[in-house]
Design a protein around this motif. Structure first.
Motif, PDB file in Angstrom:
ATOM      1  N   THR A   1      -9.022 -45.053  31.689  1.00  0.00           N
ATOM      2  CA  THR A   1      -7.851 -44.482  31.813  1.00  0.00           C
ATOM      3  C   THR A   1      -7.336 -43.603  30.432  1.00  0.00           C
ATOM      4  N   ASP A   2      -8.072 -43.866  29.387  1.00  0.00           N
ATOM      5  CA  ASP A   2      -7.889 -43.355  27.933  1.00  0.00           C
ATOM      6  C   ASP A   2      -7.784 -41.914  28.297  1.00  0.00           C
ATOM      7  N   PRO A   3      -6.931 -41.110  27.904  1.00  0.00           N
ATOM      8  CA  PRO A   3      -6.794 -39.451  28.094  1.00  0.00           C
ATOM      9  C   PRO A   3      -8.013 -38.925  27.126  1.00  0.00           C
ATOM     10  N   ASN A   4      -8.446 -39.649  26.213  1.00  0.00           N
ATOM     11  CA  ASN A   4      -9.437 -39.167  25.111  1.00  0.00           C
ATOM     12  C   ASN A   4     -10.805 -39.629  25.532  1.00  0.00           C
ATOM     13  N   TYR A   5     -10.998 -40.356  26.552  1.00  0.00           N
ATOM     14  CA  TYR A   5     -12.092 -40.738  26.918  1.00  0.00           C
ATOM     15  C   TYR A   5     -13.292 -39.999  27.022  1.00  0.00           C
ATOM     16  N   PRO A   6     -13.208 -38.730  27.476  1.00  0.00           N
ATOM     17  CA  PRO A   6     -14.369 -37.895  27.530  1.00  0.00           C
ATOM     18  C   PRO A   6     -14.800 -37.393  26.151  1.00  0.00           C
ATOM     19  N   GLN A   7     -13.869 -36.946  25.356  1.00  0.00           N
ATOM     20  CA  GLN A   7     -14.085 -36.550  23.947  1.00  0.00           C
ATOM     21  C   GLN A   7     -14.820 -37.734  23.221  1.00  0.00           C
ATOM     22  N   LYS A   8     -14.371 -38.917  23.261  1.00  0.00           N
ATOM     23  CA  LYS A   8     -14.937 -40.272  22.719  1.00  0.00           C
ATOM     24  C   LYS A   8     -16.225 -40.216  22.931  1.00  0.00           C
ATOM     25  N   LEU A   9     -16.581 -40.251  24.531  1.00  0.00           N
ATOM     26  CA  LEU A   9     -17.802 -40.398  25.050  1.00  0.00           C
ATOM     27  C   LEU A   9     -18.787 -39.153  24.543  1.00  0.00           C
ATOM     28  N   ILE A  10     -18.344 -37.822  24.406  1.00  0.00           N
ATOM     29  CA  ILE A  10     -19.149 -36.897  23.949  1.00  0.00           C
ATOM     30  C   ILE A  10     -19.343 -36.931  22.542  1.00  0.00           C
ATOM     31  N   GLU A  11     -18.455 -37.562  21.739  1.00  0.00           N
ATOM     32  CA  GLU A  11     -18.950 -37.768  20.307  1.00  0.00           C
ATOM     33  C   GLU A  11     -19.872 -38.792  20.187  1.00  0.00           C
ATOM     34  N   LEU A  12     -19.817 -39.819  20.884  1.00  0.00           N
ATOM     35  CA  LEU A  12     -20.985 -40.839  20.979  1.00  0.00           C
ATOM     36  C   LEU A  12     -22.315 -40.142  21.442  1.00  0.00           C
ATOM     37  N   ILE A  13     -22.293 -39.311  22.172  1.00  0.00           N
ATOM     38  CA  ILE A  13     -23.765 -38.907  22.805  1.00  0.00           C
ATOM     39  C   ILE A  13     -23.981 -38.148  21.978  1.00  0.00           C
ATOM     40  N   GLU A  14     -23.345 -37.045  21.145  1.00  0.00           N
ATOM     41  CA  GLU A  14     -23.431 -36.096  20.085  1.00  0.00           C
ATOM     42  C   GLU A  14     -24.272 -36.731  18.896  1.00  0.00           C
ATOM     43  N   LYS A  15     -23.366 -37.947  18.454  1.00  0.00           N
ATOM     44  CA  LYS A  15     -23.702 -38.861  17.226  1.00  0.00           C
ATOM     45  C   LYS A  15     -25.078 -39.083  17.195  1.00  0.00           C
ATOM     46  N   TYR A  16     -25.546 -39.835  18.588  1.00  0.00           N
ATOM     47  CA  TYR A  16     -26.852 -40.570  18.649  1.00  0.00           C
ATOM     48  C   TYR A  16     -27.833 -39.738  19.475  1.00  0.00           C
ATOM     49  N   LYS A  17     -27.579 -38.514  19.347  1.00  0.00           N
ATOM     50  CA  LYS A  17     -28.141 -37.364  20.132  1.00  0.00           C
ATOM     51  C   LYS A  17     -28.908 -38.033  21.420  1.00  0.00           C
ATOM     52  N   LEU A  18     -28.228 -38.310  22.085  1.00  0.00           N
ATOM     53  CA  LEU A  18     -28.595 -38.743  23.617  1.00  0.00           C
ATOM     54  C   LEU A  18     -28.805 -37.802  24.710  1.00  0.00           C
ATOM     55  N   PHE A  19     -28.712 -36.615  24.149  1.00  0.00           N
ATOM     56  CA  PHE A  19     -28.882 -35.340  24.928  1.00  0.00           C
ATOM     57  C   PHE A  19     -30.569 -34.982  24.804  1.00  0.00           C
ATOM     58  N   GLU A  20     -30.937 -35.695  23.729  1.00  0.00           N
ATOM     59  CA  GLU A  20     -32.524 -35.715  23.603  1.00  0.00           C
ATOM     60  C   GLU A  20     -33.026 -36.880  24.153  1.00  0.00           C
ATOM     61  N   ASP A  21     -32.413 -37.722  24.742  1.00  0.00           N
ATOM     62  CA  ASP A  21     -33.013 -39.072  24.971  1.00  0.00           C
ATOM     63  C   ASP A  21     -34.219 -38.938  25.847  1.00  0.00           C
ATOM     64  N   ASP A  22     -34.508 -38.007  26.790  1.00  0.00           N
ATOM     65  CA  ASP A  22     -35.532 -38.236  27.661  1.00  0.00           C
ATOM     66  C   ASP A  22     -36.927 -37.858  26.863  1.00  0.00           C
ATOM     67  N   SER A  23     -36.795 -37.462  25.721  1.00  0.00           N
ATOM     68  CA  SER A  23     -37.874 -37.051  24.807  1.00  0.00           C
ATOM     69  C   SER A  23     -38.594 -37.954  23.707  1.00  0.00           C
ATOM     70  N   ILE A  24     -37.802 -39.020  23.837  1.00  0.00           N
ATOM     71  CA  ILE A  24     -38.098 -40.181  22.899  1.00  0.00           C
ATOM     72  C   ILE A  24     -38.551 -41.342  23.235  1.00  0.00           C
ATOM     73  N   PRO A  25     -39.313 -42.110  22.628  1.00  0.00           N
ATOM     74  CA  PRO A  25     -39.918 -43.452  23.292  1.00  0.00           C
ATOM     75  C   PRO A  25     -39.092 -44.212  23.597  1.00  0.00           C
ATOM     76  N   ILE A  26     -39.535 -45.253  24.556  1.00  0.00           N
ATOM     77  CA  ILE A  26     -38.675 -46.209  25.182  1.00  0.00           C
ATOM     78  C   ILE A  26     -38.023 -47.122  24.047  1.00  0.00           C
ATOM     79  N   LYS A  27     -38.845 -47.788  23.068  1.00  0.00           N
ATOM     80  CA  LYS A  27     -38.207 -48.229  22.231  1.00  0.00           C
ATOM     81  C   LYS A  27     -37.234 -47.934  21.353  1.00  0.00           C
ATOM     82  N   GLU A  28     -37.518 -46.652  20.849  1.00  0.00           N
ATOM     83  CA  GLU A  28     -36.525 -45.959  20.059  1.00  0.00           C
ATOM     84  C   GLU A  28     -35.019 -45.844  20.959  1.00  0.00           C
ATOM     85  N   ARG A  29     -35.384 -45.468  22.061  1.00  0.00           N
ATOM     86  CA  ARG A  29     -34.172 -45.161  23.271  1.00  0.00           C
ATOM     87  C   ARG A  29     -33.449 -46.477  23.226  1.00  0.00           C
TER      88      ARG A  29
END
Length: 74
Positions: A27-55
């Motif tokens: 319900t937080d209107p800022n949820y999308p931006q907060k989630l995007i910031e976490l994805i970018e901070k932890y570079k989760l958009f690159e997640d498929d290319s990293i080892p499972i342990k690191e992921r």
């Protein structure tokens, strides 16, 4: 879940974050931006290319941060 059907076929994470919010996940209107910031901070958009342990370590870090944000938001 049928309410998340609008996510079907979405490949762009920023669009997916917005759709998840629009589907009622948060319900937080800022949820999308907060989630995007976490994805970018932890570079989760690159997640498929990293080892499972690191992921898994990244996932654990994010889970802890999400809990911190929840506590801050009350």
């Amino acid at each position: 879940m049928p309410q998340y059907m609008p996510l079907w076929g979405v490949l762009e994470y920023k669009e997916a974050c917005r759709i998840i919010w629009e589907c009622g996940y948060a319900t937080d209107p800022n949820y999308p931006q907060k989630l995007i910031e976490l994805i970018e901070k932890y570079k989760l958009f690159e997640d498929d290319s990293i080892p499972i342990k690191e992921r898994d370590e990244k996932v654990e870090q994010i889970a802890k941060r999400v809990e911190e944000i929840k506590k801050l938001n009350g």
